[in-house]
Design a protein around this motif. Structure first.
Motif, short mmCIF file in Angstrom:
data_model
loop_
_atom_site.label_atom_id
_atom_site.label_comp_id
_atom_site.label_asym_id
_atom_site.label_seq_id
_atom_site.Cartn_x
_atom_site.Cartn_y
_atom_site.Cartn_z
N MET A 1 0.84 -1.20 0.00
CA MET A 1 0.00 0.00 0.00
C MET A 1 0.87 1.25 0.00
O MET A 1 1.96 1.26 0.59
N ASP A 2 0.38 2.30 -0.61
CA ASP A 2 1.14 3.57 -0.60
C ASP A 2 0.96 4.29 0.72
O ASP A 2 1.83 5.02 1.17
N GLY A 3 -0.21 4.09 1.34
CA GLY A 3 -0.48 4.79 2.61
C GLY A 3 -1.67 4.19 3.32
O GLY A 3 -2.39 3.35 2.75
N VAL A 4 -1.87 4.62 4.56
CA VAL A 4 -2.98 4.13 5.38
C VAL A 4 -3.73 5.31 5.96
O VAL A 4 -3.12 6.28 6.44
N ILE A 5 -5.06 5.24 5.90
CA ILE A 5 -5.89 6.25 6.56
C ILE A 5 -6.57 5.57 7.74
O ILE A 5 -7.22 4.53 7.58
N HIS A 6 -6.38 6.13 8.92
CA HIS A 6 -6.88 5.55 10.17
C HIS A 6 -8.02 6.42 10.66
O HIS A 6 -7.81 7.58 11.01
N LEU A 7 -9.23 5.88 10.64
CA LEU A 7 -10.41 6.66 11.03
C LEU A 7 -10.97 6.14 12.34
O LEU A 7 -11.17 4.93 12.49
N PHE A 8 -11.21 7.03 13.30
CA PHE A 8 -11.76 6.58 14.57
C PHE A 8 -12.61 7.67 15.20
O PHE A 8 -12.43 8.84 14.90
N LEU B 1 1.10 13.80 -1.05
CA LEU B 1 2.30 13.25 -0.41
C LEU B 1 2.63 11.87 -0.97
O LEU B 1 3.76 11.58 -1.36
N LEU B 2 1.59 11.02 -1.08
CA LEU B 2 1.82 9.65 -1.57
C LEU B 2 2.32 9.69 -3.02
O LEU B 2 3.23 8.96 -3.40
N GLU B 3 1.70 10.57 -3.80
CA GLU B 3 2.10 10.66 -5.22
C GLU B 3 3.56 11.12 -5.30
O GLU B 3 4.36 10.55 -6.05
N GLY B 4 3.90 12.11 -4.47
CA GLY B 4 5.28 12.62 -4.45
C GLY B 4 6.26 11.50 -4.10
O GLY B 4 7.30 11.33 -4.74
N ARG B 5 5.89 10.69 -3.14
CA ARG B 5 6.78 9.58 -2.73
C ARG B 5 6.96 8.61 -3.88
O ARG B 5 8.04 8.10 -4.15
N ARG B 6 5.86 8.33 -4.58
CA ARG B 6 5.93 7.38 -5.71
C ARG B 6 6.89 7.91 -6.77
O ARG B 6 7.76 7.21 -7.26
N LYS B 7 6.70 9.19 -7.09
CA LYS B 7 7.56 9.78 -8.13
C LYS B 7 9.02 9.68 -7.70
O LYS B 7 9.88 9.26 -8.47
N ARG B 8 9.27 10.01 -6.43
CA ARG B 8 10.67 9.97 -5.96
C ARG B 8 11.20 8.55 -6.03
O ARG B 8 12.29 8.29 -6.54
N SER B 9 10.41 7.58 -5.59
CA SER B 9 10.97 6.21 -5.56
C SER B 9 11.14 5.70 -6.99
O SER B 9 12.13 5.06 -7.29
N SER B 10 10.21 6.06 -7.91
CA SER B 10 10.43 5.55 -9.29
C SER B 10 11.63 6.28 -9.90
O SER B 10 12.42 5.69 -10.63
#
Ligand code: SF4
Length: 709
Positions: A640-647, A696-705
């Motif tokens: 997963m690219d990220g997790v959303i924790h809802l409570f 943020l997740l998209e930015g991380r993907r771009k950086r890792s690719s």
């Protein structure tokens, strides 16, 4: 010489004889942190999140102080249960794991044996023997003897503070020792004693407290320490031993939001003045003392042997404190006998379609849940306890609407566990009746284990089905489960199409039609056909060639499953500029498969999630707190690219998870967005948070690719 630090927080206030004797018998040198000081209250940001109660946050200051003092090991047991029938507050169970994560301590530096007299009566002492080893004592015999001595010392100490005999005290001050005997409440107790004699919960014997609780359904399953506080308050009020009562709790204290209702009712019924005080690091001492003085001055105590004059009212605490008000509506007693009136339903997500079929098959008249709206939330918020977890606000709002529409019997599915859900039905019935609604809230719990619960389940079935033959119930149950499974699978098909559909919203429109057709389906065969048509049409929706972000949603079962409450979070994520494929395993089907039927594949999945959580949160803290941590660890494994924790607001198990997820996120390098949901949560705010998170997740993907290229 190895120095061991013992933080003076939570469990320490009740179990210090046990801790001290155990360490003493092992010949271990230890240092206890001193009481929390005023200046410590400025350092509560050592706790990685803001949501825990002040008592938990203070523990981070204590551990920090001990580590700065050179303690190489920290000793703090995980207190799960102190009796064979009840648990302790989930935060007391989860605190050690929160501290270990926050200070990044290793298993060798952090000694946290478990006390679990309810679920692991034979196993928990073994954790103390291994603690002894990690404290340098390899002799199992010596560690065992040390623990026996420690338990004996604790049991003896329990009675030391009890004051027996026919005392009449001026004021009862009820609350946790770690609040009343520490910086948060000590000055308050001193000020009250300036007015006269004071009695606290510890001064009332366990026997008297337990006897006073007997009127409460399943009182033996109330959280142990809070049951003692409640029992003591009820004993003192009922036996006329106090003239007024002050109930002190930490701001957003979970268990207090349940027991305060019983304290308020009893004090109200007996005309005993009650002041409800919630304390935290922001509550200025001066303000609290002013409230106390106003209360004490306006509730003058008569000569010994009698109660004070009627109240002046102004000093009383916020909503739900049950202060005696002459105008309290008199509500007729509830007949426990089965009656044939319609049954009001409340819901979560798409459960309503299953419930309608269940009651239709049983031939029982059911009133569908009023759709959740801001107005329903307002109806709930007006009568719900201030710090109750958010699901109760929406559920009691639906119940109040039912009651205003003349419904007299409402059903609630619940089971007594470690968090507050288990107390919903009886507390909501109490609150609705106190508000003038002559309703009965029936709770339906799982029939398993049959040896313990079958009788109760049959009684609930009779009350709900109007005595329908059980074959009708079985048919209804089968239809309900079929609809639950179809709607949960349909939601997952929708999540997929939202991530790829060329025309945004096409999937949602087809899904809305699916729900209407599902509601009209009258047999499992029809449900199967409706689901089949839906999947065929969803497959025909034109898709784009995109690589959507993969986001897992974890958290509390009601919030993640109820779109009105989570502001339709999945639809928002599914409509962002970035394409997002949402994954969520916690739905009604998975809940039923594990908690109700213990299906092998559900048990295997549960054990896998718990195994992932254990390095961070080794104890089950109620609700889905441990699973939220495990699912997040698993999300990393599943790419997963990220997790959303809802409570929900003040949810105890998830506040523990939120705290520990800070460490999980940094350890595993997986972004986690934790969001506490309440009636204040707005769609626009959520959209902005989701957009920023996906950026943020998209930015991380771009950086890792880019790095891979
Ligand atoms: S939530 Fe309440 S019972 Fe639990 S640790 Fe905090 S103050 Fe204690």
């Amino acid at each position: 010489m190895m120095s061991v630090g013992v933080p003076r927080s939570l469990g320490f206030f009740y179990l210090h004889p046990l801790y001290r004797t155990f360490l003493g018998e092992l010949g271990v040198q230890w240092t206890e942190s001193p009481h929390t000081s005023e200046s410590d209250l400025e350092r509560l940001d050592l706790c990685p999140t803001d949501e825990p109660c002040v008592a938990v946050k203070a523990a981070f200051v204590h551990v920090d102080r001990l580590l700065r003092k050179g303690c190489r090991k920290i000793f703090i047991p995980a207190v799960v249960s102190l009796s064979g029938t009840s648990y302790c507050c989930p935060k007391m169970m989860g605190l050690p794991a929160m501290l270990k994560a926050a200070f990044g301590l290793s298993d060798d530096e952090f000694i946290s044996p478990v006390i679990d007299m309810r679920d692991d009566p034979k196993g928990w002492p073994r954790t103390w023997i291994s603690a002894g080893r990690r404290l340098g004592v390899s002799s199992e015999v010596r560690a065992k003897r040390a623990l026996q001595e420690a338990i004996r010392a604790w049991r003896e100490h329990e009675h030391l503070s009890v004051l027996s005999g026919r005392f009449i005290w001026d004021t009862a001050v009820m609350g946790h020792s770690y609040i009343l005997q520490d910086v948060f409440g000590r000055r308050l107790v001193e000020r009250v004693s300036d007015y006269g004699s004071v009695v606290t919960a510890e001064n009332v014997s366990k026997e008297d407290a337990e006897a006073a609780l007997r009127g409460i359904y399943e009182a033996e399953r109330l959280w142990t320490i809070e049951a003692r506080i409640l029992g003591a308050a009820l004993h003192l009020v009922r036996s006329g031993k106090v003239n007024r009562l002050i109930f002190v709790s930490a701001f957003s204290c979970g268990p207090a939001s349940i027991i305060e209702n019983y304290v308020a009712k009893e004090a109200g019924d007996r005309g005993i003045p009650l002041l409800n005080l919630a304390v935290d690091e922001h509550s200025g001492e001066a303000g609290l003392l002013t409230r106390i003085e106003a209360f004490m001055d306006s509730t003058r105590v008569p000569a010994p042997g009698g109660h004070g004059p009627a109240l002046t009212g102004g000093e009383l605490g916020g909503p739900g404190d049950g202060a005696p008000a002459a105008g309290r509506p008199s509500v007729p007693a509830i007949s426990r006998e089965v009656d044939t009136g319609p049954i009001g339903l409340v819901d979560m997500g798409n459960l309503r379609y299953a419930l309608r079929s269940l009651f239709a098959e049983m031939g029982a008249e059911a009133v569908m849940p009023p759709p959740l709206t801001e107005d329903i939330v307002r109806l709930g918020k007006e009568i719900a306890p201030e710090f109750i977890c958010y699901p109760m606000v929406t559920l009691i709002g639906q119940m109040r609407k039912h009651a205003e529409d003349g419904v007299r019997k409402i059903v609630m599915i619940q089971g007594k566990g470690k968090c507050r859900l288990g107390w919903y039905a009886q507390v909501m019935e109490e609150i609705l009746r106190k508000s003038g609604y002559p309703v009965r809230v029936l709770s339906v719990d799982s029939p398993f284990p049959l040896s313990q619960k079958w009788g109760l389940f049959v009684e609930s079935y009779r009350a709900l089905s109007g005595g329908a033959h059980f074959t009708k119930g079985l048919r209804g149950f089968r239809m309900a489960l079929t609809k639950i499974a179809a709607s949960d699978r349909a939601v997952d098909v929708l999540r997929d199409i939202r991530a790829y559909e060329a025309e945004r919203g096409a999937g949602d429109r087809r899904f809305a039609r699916f729900l209407r057709e599902l509601d009209e389906a009258r047999s499992p065969k029809e449900v199967k056909a409706v689901f089949g048509d839906y999947c065929r049409d969803m497959r025909r929706i034109p898709r784009l060639q995109v690589d959507p972000l993969r986001v897992a949603i974890v958290g509390e079962v009601y919030v993640v499953n109820e779109p009105f409450v989570n502001k339709d979070a999945e639809r928002i994520l599914g409509s962002l500029e970035q394409r997002v494929r949402v994954y969520r395993t916690l739905d009604v089907t998975s809940w039923v498969d594990y908690h109700l039927f213990k299906l092998p594949r559900a048990v295997r999945q549960y054990n896998r999630v718990v195994k992932c959580a254990e390095p961070y949160l080794p104890v089950h803290v109620g609700g889905h707190g441990q699973e939220s941590v495990g699912e997040t660890v698993l999300a990393k494994t599943l790419g997963m690219d990220g997790v959303i924790h809802l409570f929900p607001f003040t949810c105890m198990p998830e506040i523990i998870a939120q705290n520990i997820l800070v460490k999980v996120s940094s350890d595993l390098d997986i972004p986690v967005l934790s969001l506490m949901i309440s009636e204040q949560t707005g769609v626009a705010g959520l959209e902005t948070r989701f957009e920023a998170f996906c950026d943020l997740l998209e930015g991380r993907r771009k950086r890792s690719s880019a790095n891979e290229a």
